[in-house]
Design a protein around this motif. Structure first.
Motif: not given
Length: 806
Positions: A345-348, A321-343
């Motif tokens: 179509n958002q990159r992040l 913690s003294l080195l300010n180490v931070q975990p990072k988890v990324i869920i890699l999925s597909r961006l769908i431009p015509n997102s039918d009211g969902t998110l």
């Protein structure tokens, strides 16, 4: 020759075998699976008036029990016998009972001939064989230990340490030198140059720390340790640092498997993780119940959140913690431009309730906007995955500002992308299948050409082979997912030997005894799913709203059916409306039992209510079928069908409302790889009935903390439910007893804390194995690449051309 066959031939049952073979040849089926074989044998025994002792205990009965398949060819029969888990023998029997052992190649040719796809004049077919690449790896001997790869690997590694301490201590020293975070050195520095120095300085550090108070923070003695050669990462207090160094000291002096696992599991080396899940609608709201979008989304989101929590706890304990180490988890999925009211179509998108967990959506390249602008079925996405992996690599490197430490693939497409990313980025790869379609669709490999236009199994099964062999380790939810049961083949086992006629023969597709396999069941999100009896944690307004929705609310847009007597205990199920989930099968079971209808109501939360609202052919068929069952059996007044999408909060409370009404949960899938809804129902306190085909067989201890059913036998399923209801009437405490034992089962074995601790331990140990072993994976990876470019890619490009013309 098979001992089972020899025993029949050496006994007085020789003529019985000949008579049975005659019955088999008279059967119309050329290809008999295990159920067909057992049914035919039972009919034979009844026809010949055989005594029950012969039927169950004869040499012939044992042969039949272990015979997995029988193929008829001319007057001969091919017996595929599986007398042991993960092993099969193949024999050709002629009418005069002469027996020939058949090779794998002969078996595959026989299967090809069965579907008229074999012509010796066309030349030989490509044979895929991964066996040589496992010759240099340690192999598990006992089938009982399959799925316990990390325990085996620890024993193997510690024995190597003991046998050649100098070489292995050198490897351990070099491994400890590796670890950095954003350029900052961890664990040891240049003051420790040799194994001897490591051993001496560990003892000196132990002596020094022994003079400190146990609660002394690491920051207070950090610089004294640095002078001895130790950098941050050993612990956050004097007690923790002392403990970790003592484990290392013990490992150096007397290596043992448990000590090795304990030490490696403490090494801070996993901070950045990618979870790959490309297909479907991946989001936190408004996606569940859409095509291809269900349990995997729930699993991956929960896993990501809990991985962050566990890594953060590990970082704190390691003193980073003294080195300010931070975990990072990324869920890699597909961006769908015509997102039918969902998110989608958002990159992040940041994952709720986390510090640094994100959904990163990368679009498919615009080869065909009509396709790539919209949702694409999981069976249709194969054309886009190679370029998707290339684009995703660039995005991930930018987000992490470097490489991740671990890549976890999910399902066939995610695992293929994980392999491509791991290969390019040189990162440890973990495989999680969730479900292997080859096991779900009967004869899908044999008749792949007939199914190709709809399912594209040639690419999917090839992707599975490549990814599972490339993976550094494989996580399964259950043992039987790997190698099945004594009377059924496992999902991974089905890839051991099979044919794709006219495409290739797989003579050895996966080494089931490899230590890469590990059983690590998922957990339940305890913040959403908890026992109905924890009233202080429940929101009363939610309970009332959902109770009304389940039992009495009139809403023709989202609810079909009105209950004549809402006070009857509910039979409840919640799943997508597709064939494999078999919700219509449960409706039919209820419809065919007047006793169930008299005792209970049937309440279903399942997909959409209208055919025209669905874009999925299978779902449309199931919607029509469900309406047909309701009308044919006149279930009006006895059934409620809710076509709603629920948040996880509402989903958890709905289970508890069902429990309030002393209901039961039924999961009637024809096959279930694991069964998260089963865990959700059990932890909520609902007595649960679940399919015996697949993962539930390991979750539920039948009649102890739940009940196993055969969903293909409707009468038997109805009787099991009626028997439970009868016992509840006779004993008012019986419902509560099963309820409580279900809750205890989940808390003891299926929490995310257990899952993530084990998964991170695996990642560290396999990282250590890959570094220290002399195994050269490059030849394996080159072979996999060759198969990718020679088989997978041409077919993917062909599919892309077809899609572009639509």
């Amino acid at each position: 020759m098979s001992e089972l066959l020899q025993a029949v031939l050496d006994s007085g049952e020789k003529n019985d075998l000949r008579s049975l073979m005659s019955e088999i040849r008279a059967d119309e089926k050329q290809y008999l699976l295990r159920n067909d074989i057992i049914n035919l044998y039972n009919d034979f025994c009844n026809k010949c008036q055989k005594e029950s002792g012969f039927k169950q205990n004869s040499h012939l009965s044992k042969l039949i029990y272990y015979t997995q398949e029988i193929i008829q060819e001319d007057s001969n029969l091919c017996f595929i016998i599986r007398s042991k888990i993960a092993a099969q023998e193949v024999y050709r029997l002629t009418p005069d009972l002469s027996i020939e052992t058949m090779s794998v190649q002969e078996l595959l040719d026989t299967r090809d001939r069965l579907v008229n796809r074999y012509n010796p004049n066309d030349g030989d077919l490509l044979e895929i064989d991964f066996a040589p690449f496992y010759d240099y790896s340690p192999i598990i001997r006992d089938p009982k230990n399959i799925g316990k790869g990390v325990q085996f690997l620890n024993r193997y590694l510690s024995s190597k340490l003991f046998a050649d301490p100098k070489q292995w201590l050198e490897s351990l020293l070099n491994f400890l030198r590796l670890h950095q975070y954003n350029g900052i050195q961890l664990l040891i520095n240049d003051r420790i140059q040799t194994q001897q120095q490591l051993s001496e300085q560990v003892k000196n550090a132990i002596a020094f720390i022994g003079t400190l108070a146990e609660t002394e923070p690491y920051e207070q003695f950090r610089f004294q340790l640095q002078m001895m050669g130790f950098e941050p990462g050993w612990g956050n207090t004097a007690a923790r640092v002392l403990e970790t160094l003592s484990i290392l000291d013990e490992l150096i002096d007397s290596p043992a498997p448990q000590t090795l696992e304990e030490f490696i599991s403490r090494i801070p080396m996993i901070f950045k993780i990618v979870l790959v899940s490309p297909h479907g609608w991946f989001g936190q709201e408004g996606v569940l119940g859409r095509p291809d979008t269900g349990g995997q989304v729930v699993y991956v989101l929960d896993q990501a959140k809990n991985l962050e929590t566990q890594i953060a706890a590990d970082i704190e304990l390691a003193g980073l913690s003294l080195l300010n180490v931070q975990p990072k988890v990324i869920i890699l999925s597909r961006l769908i431009p015509n997102s039918d009211g969902t998110l989608c179509n958002q990159r992040l998108e940041k994952v709720y309730g986390t510090e640094n967990v994100w959904i990163l959506r990368v679009p498919f390249r615009e080869f065909n906007p009509n396709m790539t602008q919209n949702w694409i079925s999981r069976f249709e996405i194969w054309s886009y995955l190679e370029t998707y992996a290339i684009d995703a690599e660039r995005e991930l490197l930018a987000e992490f500002q470097g490489r991740p430490d671990l890549i976890i693939g999910n399902y066939s497409d995610g695992n293929l992308v994980a392999f491509l990313l791991s290969r390019r980025m040189k990162v440890t790869q973990c495989n999680i299948a969730h479900a292997l379609e080859k096991s779900k669709y009967l004869f899908s490999n044999l008749y792949w050409q007939d199914l190709e236009s709809k399912y594209h199994f040639s690419m999917q099964f090839t992707a599975d082979l490549l990814a599972m062999n490339a993976a550094h380790f494989i996580v399964s939810s259950t043992y039987q997912e790997i190698v099945g049961t004594p009377d059924s083949i496992g999902q991974y086992e089905s890839y051991k030997c099979f044919t794709m006629p006219d495409l290739y023969h797989v003579v050895n597709g996966i080494e089931l005894f490899s230590p890469k396999f590990n059983v690590v069941p998922p957990g339940v999100s305890e913040s959403y799913y908890f026992p109905y009896s924890q009233y202080q944690e429940r929101v009363e307004s939610d309970r009332k709203r959902l109770e009304e929705m389940l039992f009495t609310l009139e809403d023709s847009e989202h609810i079909y059916g009105k209950l004549d007597d809402p006070n009857k205990p509910p039979i409840f199920s919640m799943a997508r409306l597709d064939k494999i989930k078999n919700i219509t099968g449960l409706a039919e079971c209820f419809a065919q039992s007047k006793e169930l209808q008299a005792s209970c109501n049937l309440i279903l939360v399942a997909g959409k209510l209208r055919v025209e609202e669905s874009g999925d052919n299978e779902e449309r068929d199931e919607i029509s079928k469900l309406y047909h069952i309701i009308d044919e059996y006149n279930l009006h007044g006895k059934i409620r069908w809710l076509g709603v999408r629920l948040s996880k909060t509402d989903s958890g409370e709905i289970y508890r409302v069902i429990a309030d009404h002393q209901g039961i949960f039924v999961q009637p899938a024809l096959f279930e790889a694991f069964g998260l809804t089963i865990l959700e129902a059990m932890i909520s306190g609902i007595p649960t009935f679940a399919t015996q085909f697949g993962g539930p067989l390991e979750i539920i201890q039948d009649k102890v903390n739940g009940f196993l059913i055969n969903p293909t036998n409707l009468e038997e399923t109805a009787n099991k439910i009626l028997e439970f209801l009868s016992k509840c009437q006779q004993n008012p405490h019986y419902w509560q007893q099963i309820s409580q034992q279900g809750v205890e089962r989940v808390y003891s074995s299926y929490t995310w804390k257990i899952h993530t601790t084990k998964l991170l331990s695996l990642a560290r140990i396999y990282g250590f194995w890959n570094f220290t072993s002399q195994e050269n994976r490059e030849d394996l990876l080159r072979y996999i690449e060759a198969l990718f470019y020679l088989i997978y890619k041409p077919r993917a490009l062909q599919l892309l051309a077809e899609q572009s013309s639509r």
